[in-house]
Design a protein around this motif. Structure first.
Motif, PDB file in Angstrom:
ATOM      1  N   ILE A   1       2.541   3.584  -3.569  1.00 57.39           N
ATOM      2  CA  ILE A   1       1.778   3.056  -4.741  1.00 57.39           C
ATOM      3  C   ILE A   1       2.177   1.384  -4.701  1.00 57.39           C
ATOM      4  N   HIS A   2       3.451   1.052  -4.436  1.00 65.28           N
ATOM      5  CA  HIS A   2       4.110  -0.538  -4.317  1.00 65.28           C
ATOM      6  C   HIS A   2       3.450  -0.989  -3.301  1.00 65.28           C
ATOM      7  N   ALA A   3       3.186  -0.256  -1.987  1.00 62.54           N
ATOM      8  CA  ALA A   3       3.142  -1.342  -0.756  1.00 62.54           C
ATOM      9  C   ALA A   3       1.479  -1.546  -0.892  1.00 62.54           C
ATOM     10  N   VAL A   4       0.392  -0.595  -1.490  1.00 65.49           N
ATOM     11  CA  VAL A   4      -0.752  -0.698  -1.699  1.00 65.49           C
ATOM     12  C   VAL A   4      -1.141  -1.817  -2.586  1.00 65.49           C
ATOM     13  N   SER A   5      -0.254  -1.693  -3.751  1.00 68.76           N
ATOM     14  CA  SER A   5      -0.555  -2.581  -4.877  1.00 68.76           C
ATOM     15  C   SER A   5      -0.129  -3.994  -4.366  1.00 68.76           C
ATOM     16  N   ASN A   6       0.928  -4.293  -3.433  1.00 64.72           N
ATOM     17  CA  ASN A   6       0.970  -5.595  -3.116  1.00 64.72           C
ATOM     18  C   ASN A   6       0.050  -6.257  -2.395  1.00 64.72           C
ATOM     19  N   ILE A   7      -0.721  -5.525  -1.613  1.00 66.27           N
ATOM     20  CA  ILE A   7      -1.936  -6.220  -1.140  1.00 66.27           C
ATOM     21  C   ILE A   7      -3.016  -6.735  -1.972  1.00 66.27           C
ATOM     22  N   ILE A   8      -3.478  -6.100  -3.009  1.00 68.83           N
ATOM     23  CA  ILE A   8      -4.253  -6.533  -4.037  1.00 68.83           C
ATOM     24  C   ILE A   8      -3.685  -7.756  -4.718  1.00 68.83           C
ATOM     25  N   CYS A   9      -2.196  -7.500  -5.136  1.00 72.97           N
ATOM     26  CA  CYS A   9      -1.523  -8.352  -5.727  1.00 72.97           C
ATOM     27  C   CYS A   9      -1.639  -9.900  -5.147  1.00 72.97           C
ATOM     28  N   SER A  10      -1.501  -9.741  -3.755  1.00 79.02           N
ATOM     29  CA  SER A  10      -1.732 -10.974  -3.022  1.00 79.02           C
ATOM     30  C   SER A  10      -2.832 -11.801  -2.981  1.00 79.02           C
ATOM     31  N   ILE A  11      -4.092 -11.155  -3.393  1.00 81.08           N
ATOM     32  CA  ILE A  11      -5.468 -11.706  -3.397  1.00 81.08           C
ATOM     33  C   ILE A  11      -5.616 -12.153  -4.825  1.00 81.08           C
ATOM     34  N   ILE A  12      -5.237 -11.230  -5.999  1.00 84.83           N
ATOM     35  CA  ILE A  12      -5.630 -11.670  -7.326  1.00 84.83           C
ATOM     36  C   ILE A  12      -4.354 -12.678  -7.923  1.00 84.83           C
ATOM     37  N   PHE A  13      -3.149 -12.329  -7.604  1.00 87.87           N
ATOM     38  CA  PHE A  13      -1.949 -12.892  -8.163  1.00 87.87           C
ATOM     39  C   PHE A  13      -1.404 -13.925  -7.433  1.00 87.87           C
ATOM     40  N   GLY A  14      -1.678 -13.989  -5.941  1.00 88.06           N
ATOM     41  CA  GLY A  14      -1.326 -14.889  -5.078  1.00 88.06           C
ATOM     42  C   GLY A  14       0.346 -14.354  -4.704  1.00 88.06           C
ATOM     43  N   ASN A  15       0.682 -13.415  -4.773  1.00 91.00           N
ATOM     44  CA  ASN A  15       1.999 -13.086  -4.230  1.00 91.00           C
ATOM     45  C   ASN A  15       2.282 -11.542  -4.162  1.00 91.00           C
ATOM     46  N   ARG A  16       3.068 -11.156  -3.484  1.00 93.81           N
ATOM     47  CA  ARG A  16       3.597  -9.697  -3.476  1.00 93.81           C
ATOM     48  C   ARG A  16       4.834  -9.701  -4.400  1.00 93.81           C
ATOM     49  N   PHE A  17       5.003  -8.365  -4.676  1.00 96.29           N
ATOM     50  CA  PHE A  17       6.375  -8.059  -5.386  1.00 96.29           C
ATOM     51  C   PHE A  17       7.133  -7.444  -4.863  1.00 96.29           C
TER      52      PHE A  17
END
Length: 493
Positions: free
Chosen positions: A174-190
């Motif tokens: 979940i974390h790995a997949v979420s980081n991809i969309i986060c990089s697009i909408i939030f501008g960074n991964r976690f």
């Protein structure tokens, strides 16, 4: 008032009443889709199994045909069962069926806003802007592929650090997949150790379980009653508030550091659009739609793909011979020293077939996301009134026995020709089709292939129990099919 004026008003009133009566009579006389007996207040609930609604609808389709209706509480719903009727509705009559059918629980949380739950002009504008902006920030391009490859590397190292101990991989995936969309909408991964982000993922995971509970389905049947009773749906509301708080904090930080000449991500682009339409009182670009659209993208960009990967690993543990064939194809085409890329897929027909079969077999959203007709609609000689909810059932397409022999069996051969080349199928619709097709389909396909191939490039999967005891049947839920919890060891190759 003059007598002539009174007479005119009287005649107009009479004509209006006659026209209204005629219209009502016409709508009632129109041929309605057949369906089971619906009782007052409870509707068709006696004909439905809340624990396995797709199976109930399949049985009703055998009796009433590919187009039938049910009633949930006071609401009538038209069900479309089979590839032909689903295609005819969502593609041939795409505009008529492009509305969004909103269930009461989701209406309560999302209020018809955002890209998933809106309809009409609001949905058209938000979807057009969202697709354009996502493309601007790399979706479907080489840049996002490189981000997925980098995240796959982080994931592999994280799995390697488990040192072959059996564990539940759900959170890592979940974390790995979420980081991809986060990089697009939030501008960074976690980071994988970010406590605030881990808490957020826990809230989403709990909501997924609640969303698929029987109590949630009953809420959608009888919202006015369930709203007054204790239940998991109230916990779901608190979790949504927690997710909204997380997103709102990021939105505030973006607004404080925004450079209109250099947008960093989806949120920046949306805020700039809001400023451009500030004087337009009819604009759909405001703080509420920004928050809801961001939430939609975040949820959709995390849940479907991570669930597919989680289910895929479970299936491969059940069928080690399939995993072994993928290992051989990876070694032949990619080797062990470079990262998998999308260009490899065309040279890996067996792996591609396995990925497709995983998505077909798990049938993630058997009922599809509900649609609605945007106007009074004629469909196969039936009359469907405007705003009627429609369920174009994906399970009826993905499990079509003529297209996929023995559909209940996991078989990569469903997507392979006799000579071993990949075989396309028009029935492969895990992301739905038509105007409401999943906006992130291209991204999801890329993520599933690269993440799964990277994992199998580096590891052999070892179940925590005997393979014959590995259960790949889904948890029977209302909306989504999810795998039963499991543990796996990742053995370095």
């Amino acid at each position: 008032m003059e007598p002539l004026g009174m007479t005119t008003i009287f005649l107009m009133t009479c004509v209006s009443c006659l026209l209204l009566s005629a219209w009502k009579g016409k709508s009632k006389s129109e041929k309605q889709p057949p369906g089971p007996l619906a009782l007052p207040l409870i509707g068709s609930v006696l004909h439905l199994n809340p624990r396995n609604l797709p199976q109930s609808l399949e049985k009703l389709s055998q009796k009433y045909g590919p187009v039938f209706k049910i009633r949930l509480g006071p609401r009538e719903i038209v069900v479309l069962y089979g590839y032909d009727v689903v295609k005819e509705a969502l593609i041939d009559q795409a505009d008529d069926f492009s509305g969004r059918g909103i269930l009461p629980l989701f209406e309560k949380f999302f209020k018809g806003t955002g890209i998933v739950n809106s309809s009409g002009e609001a949905w058209k504008q938000l979807r057009r802007f969202t697709l354009s902006t996502l493309r601007d920030f790399g979706m479907g391009k080489k840049g996002i592929e490189q981000q997925i490859q980098e995240e796959a590397h982080f994931l592999v190292e994280r799995l390697r650090n488990t040192h072959e101990r059996p564990f539940d991989p759900s959170n890592y995936l979940i974390h790995a997949v979420s980081n991809i969309i986060c990089s697009i909408i939030f501008g960074n991964r976690f980071d994988y150790e970010d406590k605030k982000f881990l808490t957020l993922l826990d809230l989403l995971d709990e909501n997924n379980r609640i969303q698929n509970s029987v109590s949630t389905m009953l809420y959608n049947f009888f919202p006015s009653v369930l709203e007054r009773l204790p239940g998991a749906h109230h916990r779901m509301e608190k979790n949504i508030d927690g997710v909204n708080d997380f997103i709102s904090e990021i939105l505030k930080a973006h607004q404080e550091t925004l450079d209109p000449s250099c947008p960093r991500d989806f949120i920046d682009a949306f805020v700039i659009k809001m400023e451009q339409e500030k004087g337009n009182s009819h604009s759909y670009f405001n703080a509420e739609t920004l928050c809801r659209t961001t939430l939609d993208l975040f949820l959709a960009g995390t849940g479907t793909t991570s669930n597919t990967l989680r289910y895929g690993l479970l299936i491969l543990m059940k069928y080690p011979e399939v995993e072994e064939k993928i290992h051989k194809e990876i070694d032949h085409v990619i080797g062990r020293d470079r990262s998998p890329c999308m260009a490899d897929r065309s040279r890996m027909p067996y792996t591609d077939a396995v990925v497709h079969e995983i998505q077909r077999f798990i049938d993630f959203l058997p009922l599809n996301v509900p649609h609605a007709v945007t106007k009074d609609t004629k469909f196969r000689n039936y009359f469907i009134p405007k705003d009627t909810m429609v369920l174009p059932m994906l399970t009826s397409v993905l499990y079509d026995s003529k297209e996929f022999p023995n559909p209940e069996k996991f078989d990569p051969g469903h997507f392979l020709n006799a000579n071993g080349t990949f075989k396309k199928s028009d029935y492969f619709l895990p992301f739905s089709t038509g105007k409401r097709v999943c906006a992130g389909e291209g991204l999801a396909r890329m993520e599933i292939f690269i993440f799964l191939t990277a994992i199998l490039q580096n590891f052999t999967l070892k179940p925590a129990k005997d393979r014959k005891d590995v259960d790949i049947s889904p948890i029977i839920t209302v909306f989504a099919n999810t795998p039963k919890p499991y543990e796996v060891s990742f053995l370095p190759r």
